[in-house]
Write a protein that holds these residues in place. Sequence first.
Motif, PDB file in Angstrom:
ATOM      1  N   GLU A 226       0.826  -1.207   0.000  1.00  0.00           N
ATOM      2  CA  GLU A 226       0.000   0.000   0.000  1.00  0.00           C
ATOM      3  C   GLU A 226       0.866   1.265   0.000  1.00  0.00           C
ATOM      4  N   LEU A 227       1.882   1.299   0.843  1.00  0.00           N
ATOM      5  CA  LEU A 227       2.696   2.508   0.970  1.00  0.00           C
ATOM      6  C   LEU A 227       3.546   2.756  -0.273  1.00  0.00           C
ATOM      7  N   VAL A 228       4.152   1.699  -0.808  1.00  0.00           N
ATOM      8  CA  VAL A 228       4.999   1.868  -1.997  1.00  0.00           C
ATOM      9  C   VAL A 228       4.139   2.207  -3.214  1.00  0.00           C
ATOM     10  N   ASP A 229       2.982   1.575  -3.326  1.00  0.00           N
ATOM     11  CA  ASP A 229       2.077   1.881  -4.425  1.00  0.00           C
ATOM     12  C   ASP A 229       1.672   3.359  -4.397  1.00  0.00           C
ATOM     13  N   ASN A 230       1.356   3.880  -3.208  1.00  0.00           N
ATOM     14  CA  ASN A 230       0.997   5.296  -3.084  1.00  0.00           C
ATOM     15  C   ASN A 230       2.156   6.207  -3.501  1.00  0.00           C
ATOM     16  N   ALA A 231       3.366   5.839  -3.094  1.00  0.00           N
ATOM     17  CA  ALA A 231       4.534   6.678  -3.404  1.00  0.00           C
ATOM     18  C   ALA A 231       4.724   6.830  -4.906  1.00  0.00           C
ATOM     19  N   PHE A 232       4.538   5.740  -5.644  1.00  0.00           N
ATOM     20  CA  PHE A 232       4.681   5.828  -7.101  1.00  0.00           C
ATOM     21  C   PHE A 232       3.453   6.479  -7.743  1.00  0.00           C
ATOM     22  N   LYS A 233       2.270   6.169  -7.212  1.00  0.00           N
ATOM     23  CA  LYS A 233       1.032   6.655  -7.820  1.00  0.00           C
ATOM     24  C   LYS A 233       0.892   8.166  -7.722  1.00  0.00           C
ATOM     25  N   PHE A 234       1.366   8.732  -6.595  1.00  0.00           N
ATOM     26  CA  PHE A 234       1.156  10.152  -6.348  1.00  0.00           C
ATOM     27  C   PHE A 234       2.410  10.998  -6.591  1.00  0.00           C
ATOM     28  N   SER A 235       3.349  10.471  -7.356  1.00  0.00           N
ATOM     29  CA  SER A 235       4.518  11.261  -7.774  1.00  0.00           C
ATOM     30  C   SER A 235       4.760  11.019  -9.258  1.00  0.00           C
ATOM     31  N   LYS A 236       5.501  11.927  -9.880  1.00  0.00           N
ATOM     32  CA  LYS A 236       5.691  11.871 -11.322  1.00  0.00           C
ATOM     33  C   LYS A 236       6.924  11.045 -11.694  1.00  0.00           C
ATOM     34  N   LYS A 237       6.855  10.485 -12.879  1.00  0.00           N
ATOM     35  CA  LYS A 237       7.995   9.750 -13.412  1.00  0.00           C
ATOM     36  C   LYS A 237       9.188  10.684 -13.544  1.00  0.00           C
ATOM     37  N   GLY A 238      10.354  10.170 -13.154  1.00  0.00           N
ATOM     38  CA  GLY A 238      11.563  10.978 -13.184  1.00  0.00           C
ATOM     39  C   GLY A 238      11.925  11.580 -11.848  1.00  0.00           C
ATOM     40  N   THR A 239      11.036  11.444 -10.855  1.00  0.00           N
ATOM     41  CA  THR A 239      11.335  11.908  -9.487  1.00  0.00           C
ATOM     42  C   THR A 239      11.612  10.693  -8.616  1.00  0.00           C
ATOM     43  N   PRO A 240      12.520  10.805  -7.646  1.00  0.00           N
ATOM     44  CA  PRO A 240      12.922   9.623  -6.872  1.00  0.00           C
ATOM     45  C   PRO A 240      11.869   9.179  -5.863  1.00  0.00           C
ATOM     46  N   VAL A 241      11.817   7.867  -5.666  1.00  0.00           N
ATOM     47  CA  VAL A 241      11.055   7.255  -4.573  1.00  0.00           C
ATOM     48  C   VAL A 241      12.069   6.497  -3.718  1.00  0.00           C
ATOM     49  N   GLY A 242      12.278   6.965  -2.497  1.00  0.00           N
ATOM     50  CA  GLY A 242      13.285   6.372  -1.620  1.00  0.00           C
ATOM     51  C   GLY A 242      12.678   5.470  -0.562  1.00  0.00           C
ATOM     52  N   ILE A 243      13.303   4.315  -0.366  1.00  0.00           N
ATOM     53  CA  ILE A 243      12.856   3.369   0.652  1.00  0.00           C
ATOM     54  C   ILE A 243      14.059   2.965   1.492  1.00  0.00           C
ATOM     55  N   ALA A 244      13.998   3.254   2.789  1.00  0.00           N
ATOM     56  CA  ALA A 244      15.073   2.908   3.714  1.00  0.00           C
ATOM     57  C   ALA A 244      14.484   2.104   4.864  1.00  0.00           C
ATOM     58  N   ALA A 245      15.246   1.132   5.365  1.00  0.00           N
ATOM     59  CA  ALA A 245      14.754   0.300   6.469  1.00  0.00           C
ATOM     60  C   ALA A 245      15.923  -0.268   7.248  1.00  0.00           C
ATOM     61  N   GLY A 246      15.675  -0.546   8.515  1.00  0.00           N
ATOM     62  CA  GLY A 246      16.694  -1.134   9.377  1.00  0.00           C
ATOM     63  C   GLY A 246      16.255  -1.086  10.825  1.00  0.00           C
ATOM     64  N   VAL A 247      17.195  -1.344  11.722  1.00  0.00           N
ATOM     65  CA  VAL A 247      16.921  -1.345  13.153  1.00  0.00           C
ATOM     66  C   VAL A 247      17.558  -0.112  13.777  1.00  0.00           C
ATOM     67  N   SER A 248      16.741   0.632  14.529  1.00  0.00           N
ATOM     68  CA  SER A 248      17.224   1.835  15.193  1.00  0.00           C
ATOM     69  C   SER A 248      16.537   1.973  16.536  1.00  0.00           C
ATOM     70  N   GLU A 249      17.335   2.201  17.595  1.00  0.00           N
ATOM     71  CA  GLU A 249      16.810   2.381  18.951  1.00  0.00           C
ATOM     72  C   GLU A 249      15.895   1.225  19.363  1.00  0.00           C
ATOM     73  N   ALA A 250      16.359   0.015  19.092  1.00  0.00           N
ATOM     74  CA  ALA A 250      15.684  -1.218  19.519  1.00  0.00           C
ATOM     75  C   ALA A 250      14.305  -1.391  18.899  1.00  0.00           C
ATOM     76  N   ARG A 251      14.100  -0.868  17.703  1.00  0.00           N
ATOM     77  CA  ARG A 251      12.851  -1.115  16.986  1.00  0.00           C
ATOM     78  C   ARG A 251      13.123  -1.080  15.490  1.00  0.00           C
ATOM     79  N   PHE A 252      12.246  -1.737  14.738  1.00  0.00           N
ATOM     80  CA  PHE A 252      12.376  -1.749  13.288  1.00  0.00           C
ATOM     81  C   PHE A 252      11.788  -0.458  12.724  1.00  0.00           C
ATOM     82  N   THR A 253      12.516   0.163  11.793  1.00  0.00           N
ATOM     83  CA  THR A 253      12.043   1.414  11.199  1.00  0.00           C
ATOM     84  C   THR A 253      12.013   1.286   9.676  1.00  0.00           C
ATOM     85  N   LEU A 254      10.981   1.869   9.088  1.00  0.00           N
ATOM     86  CA  LEU A 254      10.824   1.894   7.641  1.00  0.00           C
ATOM     87  C   LEU A 254      10.471   3.316   7.225  1.00  0.00           C
TER      88      LEU A 254
END
Length: 367
Positions: free
Chosen positions: A265-293
């Motif tokens: 849902e989140l990635v689909d929205n990011a592409f759907k509501f932005s124009k081609k040629g603009t970046p869509v960034g996705i970062a994920a990992g563990v920070s402060e003892a919790r998973f972050t996206l």
Amino acid sequence: MKTILIIDDDSAVMALTRKTLQARGFQTLAANDGVAGIEMAKKHLPDMIICDIQMPQLDGYETLAALRQDPVTAAIPFIFLTGLADRKHLRQGMGLGADDYLTKPFSVSELMAAVKTRLEKQAAVQRRSERKLEDLRGNIGMALPHELLTPLNGILGFASIMMDEGVVFEPREIRDFAHNIQISALRLHRLIENFIIYSEIELTKSNPKKVQELRQNGRTLTREIITGVAREKAATAARQDDLRLDVQEGCAAMAGSYFKKILEELVDNAFKFSKKGTPVGIAAGVSEARFTLSISDRGRGMTAQQIADIGAHMQFERRFYEQQGVGLGLIIAKRLAELHGGDLLVESTPGEQSTVQMFLPLAVEGN
């Protein structure tokens, strides 16, 4: 049989309270300090908690604050036991969400009156919650027909053209018709799936035991799911060159199917509501003892009011934008994160960019 948890380090008061309640048909649990009381409350989910204020390790205020911060125990009726010297501090307890208080020494009639009043109030709250669920079913029933008709009309329209007697189509035309039928069918499937998931979330949210089971049973390694969904959505939008990935491994306390649904849902929205040629960034990992996206795009963005108004049956600025759907994706992602003890935050500048951040507890070893 209703269960009442008593948290008190005074053995005499504990014994009297338990005996009184048991004689009147209640099941009782006992803890002699706040730390043990919190653990028992989360494990057994009692119908009510009666708690002393002055206790070792955690006092009554700290115990109440911890219970109110956890959605699993936040709604449990809570009654303070207090000595005369503590009465001046009761405003603090009520501010933290206590439902009532009893002053020591208290009579049997005072104890039973407080218990009866609070349980009746909780039953009334439960009835209101059930009415809200009925309203939800009604709202879904009103929204669903319109949203289903659009893809159904697409399927029926293209099928009708293909079945038109006397018309001969080229193979390329037949492939185009089939492709459009598939797109409409996939949209129809996603709509139905989202409505079902949203209904399940609302039903689960009102049942603390189901919430507890959900949190205890989830465990998902996230990196492969994130990269797979991100690349699939980028390819579908023909925007592989716009995708920016910075994904580290993490083990989130959530079932893989729910985690994947949020990503889709989140990635689909990011592409759907932005124009081609603009970046869509996705970062994920563990920070402060919790998973972050974190998912960011440079699209149309949202106003502060739109973010505050995020709801199940709202699609932002539908008069001006023609993207299809009823806007369930973002609220499903947020509710799923909250059900699992996490959170989802949206930061956005209208016309410039949006960033969605999700935080989830890490899975406990052995789950």
